[in-house]
Design a protein around this motif. Sequence first.
Motif, short mmCIF file in Angstrom:
data_model
loop_
_atom_site.label_atom_id
_atom_site.label_comp_id
_atom_site.label_asym_id
_atom_site.label_seq_id
_atom_site.Cartn_x
_atom_site.Cartn_y
_atom_site.Cartn_z
N PRO A 450 9.08 9.20 5.74
CA PRO A 450 8.33 7.94 5.58
C PRO A 450 9.21 6.72 5.40
O PRO A 450 8.81 5.61 5.74
CB PRO A 450 7.48 8.21 4.32
N ALA A 451 10.40 6.92 4.88
CA ALA A 451 11.32 5.79 4.69
C ALA A 451 11.81 5.24 6.02
O ALA A 451 12.32 4.12 6.08
CB ALA A 451 12.51 6.21 3.83
N ARG A 452 11.67 6.03 7.08
CA ARG A 452 12.07 5.58 8.42
C ARG A 452 10.85 5.50 9.34
O ARG A 452 10.91 5.89 10.50
CB ARG A 452 13.14 6.51 8.99
N GLN A 453 9.77 5.00 8.81
CA GLN A 453 8.58 4.69 9.59
C GLN A 453 8.22 3.24 9.30
O GLN A 453 7.38 2.95 8.45
CB GLN A 453 7.44 5.64 9.21
N PRO A 454 8.90 2.33 9.98
CA PRO A 454 8.79 0.91 9.61
C PRO A 454 7.39 0.35 9.77
O PRO A 454 6.62 0.79 10.64
CB PRO A 454 9.77 0.23 10.58
N LYS A 455 7.07 -0.60 8.91
CA LYS A 455 5.80 -1.34 8.98
C LYS A 455 6.12 -2.82 8.99
O LYS A 455 7.09 -3.27 8.36
CB LYS A 455 4.91 -0.99 7.78
N SER A 456 5.30 -3.57 9.70
CA SER A 456 5.53 -5.01 9.78
C SER A 456 5.16 -5.68 8.47
O SER A 456 4.37 -5.16 7.67
CB SER A 456 4.70 -5.63 10.92
N ASP A 457 5.72 -6.86 8.24
CA ASP A 457 5.37 -7.64 7.05
C ASP A 457 3.87 -7.93 7.03
O ASP A 457 3.26 -8.03 5.96
CB ASP A 457 6.14 -8.97 7.03
N PHE A 458 3.27 -8.06 8.21
CA PHE A 458 1.83 -8.34 8.28
C PHE A 458 1.04 -7.20 7.63
O PHE A 458 0.15 -7.43 6.81
CB PHE A 458 1.40 -8.51 9.72
N LEU A 459 1.38 -5.95 7.98
CA LEU A 459 0.67 -4.82 7.40
C LEU A 459 0.96 -4.67 5.92
O LEU A 459 0.08 -4.35 5.12
CB LEU A 459 1.04 -3.53 8.14
N LEU A 460 2.21 -4.90 5.52
CA LEU A 460 2.55 -4.82 4.11
C LEU A 460 1.79 -5.88 3.32
O LEU A 460 1.28 -5.62 2.23
CB LEU A 460 4.06 -5.01 3.92
N GLY A 461 1.69 -7.07 3.91
CA GLY A 461 0.95 -8.14 3.25
C GLY A 461 -0.52 -7.83 3.13
O GLY A 461 -1.16 -8.10 2.10
N GLN A 462 -1.09 -7.21 4.17
CA GLN A 462 -2.50 -6.84 4.11
C GLN A 462 -2.74 -5.83 3.00
O GLN A 462 -3.73 -5.88 2.28
CB GLN A 462 -2.95 -6.25 5.45
N GLY A 463 -1.80 -4.87 2.85
CA GLY A 463 -1.96 -3.89 1.80
C GLY A 463 -1.92 -4.50 0.42
O GLY A 463 -2.73 -4.18 -0.46
N MET A 464 -1.01 -5.44 0.20
CA MET A 464 -0.90 -6.10 -1.10
C MET A 464 -2.12 -6.95 -1.36
O MET A 464 -2.65 -6.99 -2.48
CB MET A 464 0.37 -6.96 -1.14
N LEU A 465 -2.62 -7.62 -0.30
CA LEU A 465 -3.81 -8.45 -0.47
C LEU A 465 -4.99 -7.58 -0.87
O LEU A 465 -5.76 -7.93 -1.77
CB LEU A 465 -4.11 -9.19 0.84
N GLY A 466 -5.14 -6.43 -0.23
CA GLY A 466 -6.24 -5.54 -0.56
C GLY A 466 -6.20 -5.08 -2.00
O GLY A 466 -7.23 -5.03 -2.69
N GLN A 467 -4.99 -4.79 -2.49
CA GLN A 467 -4.87 -4.38 -3.88
C GLN A 467 -5.24 -5.50 -4.82
O GLN A 467 -5.92 -5.29 -5.83
CB GLN A 467 -3.43 -3.91 -4.15
N ASP A 468 -4.83 -6.74 -4.50
CA ASP A 468 -5.15 -7.89 -5.36
C ASP A 468 -6.65 -8.15 -5.37
O ASP A 468 -7.22 -8.48 -6.41
CB ASP A 468 -4.43 -9.14 -4.86
N VAL A 469 -7.29 -8.00 -4.20
CA VAL A 469 -8.73 -8.22 -4.15
C VAL A 469 -9.46 -7.22 -5.04
O VAL A 469 -10.38 -7.55 -5.79
CB VAL A 469 -9.24 -8.12 -2.70
N MET A 470 -9.01 -5.95 -4.96
CA MET A 470 -9.68 -4.92 -5.78
C MET A 470 -9.50 -5.19 -7.26
O MET A 470 -10.37 -4.87 -8.07
CB MET A 470 -9.12 -3.54 -5.43
N ARG A 471 -8.37 -5.81 -7.63
CA ARG A 471 -8.15 -6.11 -9.04
C ARG A 471 -8.77 -7.45 -9.44
O ARG A 471 -8.65 -7.88 -10.57
CB ARG A 471 -6.65 -6.15 -9.33
N GLY A 472 -9.38 -8.14 -8.48
CA GLY A 472 -9.98 -9.43 -8.77
C GLY A 472 -8.96 -10.54 -8.90
O GLY A 472 -9.23 -11.58 -9.51
N GLY A 473 -7.76 -10.33 -8.32
CA GLY A 473 -6.71 -11.32 -8.48
C GLY A 473 -6.70 -12.40 -7.42
O GLY A 473 -5.88 -13.31 -7.49
N VAL A 474 -7.55 -12.32 -6.41
CA VAL A 474 -7.58 -13.31 -5.35
C VAL A 474 -8.94 -13.98 -5.34
O VAL A 474 -9.96 -13.31 -5.29
CB VAL A 474 -7.29 -12.67 -3.98
N LYS A 475 -8.94 -15.30 -5.38
CA LYS A 475 -10.22 -16.06 -5.42
C LYS A 475 -10.48 -16.73 -4.08
O LYS A 475 -9.55 -17.17 -3.42
CB LYS A 475 -10.17 -17.12 -6.52
#
Length: 475
Positions: A450-475
């Motif tokens: 998995p360490a050599r299965q690159p992901k774009s910043d776009f996908l990484l950002g989407q994942g972080m955004l999803g986590q923040d939304v679930m925690r109520g951190g994004v308005k």
Amino acid sequence: MKLKTMTAALAVALLAGCASTPSTKTATTAKPDLGFALDPYPSTYQRVASSAVLLQHATVLTGTGQRLEDADVLMRDGRIVAVGTALDVPADAQRVDATGKWVTPGIIDIHSHLGVYASPGVSASSDGNEATSPVTAQVWAEHSIWPQDPGFHAALAGGVTALQILPGSANLIGGRGVTLKNVSSVTYQGMKFPGAPWGLKMACGENPKRVYGSKGGPSTRMGNVAGFRAAFADAAEYMKKRKTAASKTDSDKDSGGKRDLKLDTLAGVINGDIRVNIHCYRADEMAIMMDLAKEYDFKIAAFHHGVEAYKIADKLAAEGICAALWADWWGFKMESFDGIQENVALVDRVAGGCAIVHSDSDEGIQRLNQETAKVIANAGRIGIAITPEHAIQWLTMNPAKAMGILEQTGTLEAGKMADVVLWNGSPFSSYAQAEQVYVDGARLYDRRDPARQPKSDFLLGQGMLGQDVMRGGVK
């Protein structure tokens, strides 16, 4: 996926006629550098540093037509060092047991729109067609490329190590394409293949007349050809003025007139600095474009899509023109109606023929090996046996040749870039998977790591955004 089939008898008859026509294209004389292909946005690509790597005991398809059993591939300092058996291996080399597995050159897709039509596709990232004029030779696809397109990494997992990004096909002349190394980067220059020539994108037939028929033309195929001729006539005149200005003594020199970015590109084509790629389906239109090339003294590198290429396979071979084709796409518009599943094989079988399997798809690029497997199967049905060591050339050597990068990549030969794929078995099996993908000798993808299965910043950002939304951190 087709309604029309070809009998073995017809195929044999066609091949017999084509094979009697030798390639007569001779090398053209080098033309002077008049600055039409100067690059103000040069590559900043730097290979990922890696230790020496030895892939051991594999079935190796070199891309040159050879198949080696129980062979090794040695990579070091970004280059292929040797291929064969009993190699002189440095003590610090990483050894990879490839027993029962296959090794090939990295796949090269000559026709991709990744980055200019990003995946997932939305209107905000639809940047492939500058549909403001039938001739937009002044635009460069590289200036639309979004390096964070997740499609690049999906293609890497399918064994693609290099690709040509082209503008779309709305225009007669859509602009310059660019060749990329399939690596992660913040800028497109960090992906730009060092020293690769540009490719010009042109388009025949239905697309330009459909897009511009309500915008003042062209609205017919004769209008298309007139548009091509007018553009190249202007470029020939521009080129003549620039050449005259360059030949004057220092005291008499002038600039040759105002610089024109559109005519720079077209003059670069005539001068042999920029390679021509033409979206063209019908045999009659490909023949017209070959005549256009003779009229204005330029070379066509490849016809793309070319569902009727089998009808003029002898003419393509005689002119040294490659045909970049789908395995079996057909019938989605009138000019694609006369496609056959044996197209690639029939182009390939002519003496001097240059067949390429391309994608033109963010999904198809992930499984070009399986598209090629379909060609092998369809050819077999009409009595044409194609070996894996031959078919791999449609994905590696031939696209590299048409793109002007064969001296650097496309085959597993000593001194070339170590762009290499390790497959779990034959790449033309329906069960084939790319297990490891090396770009310039660095293992950039590993299906088991998995360490050599690159992901774009776009996908990484989407994942972080999803986590923040679930925690109520994004308005």
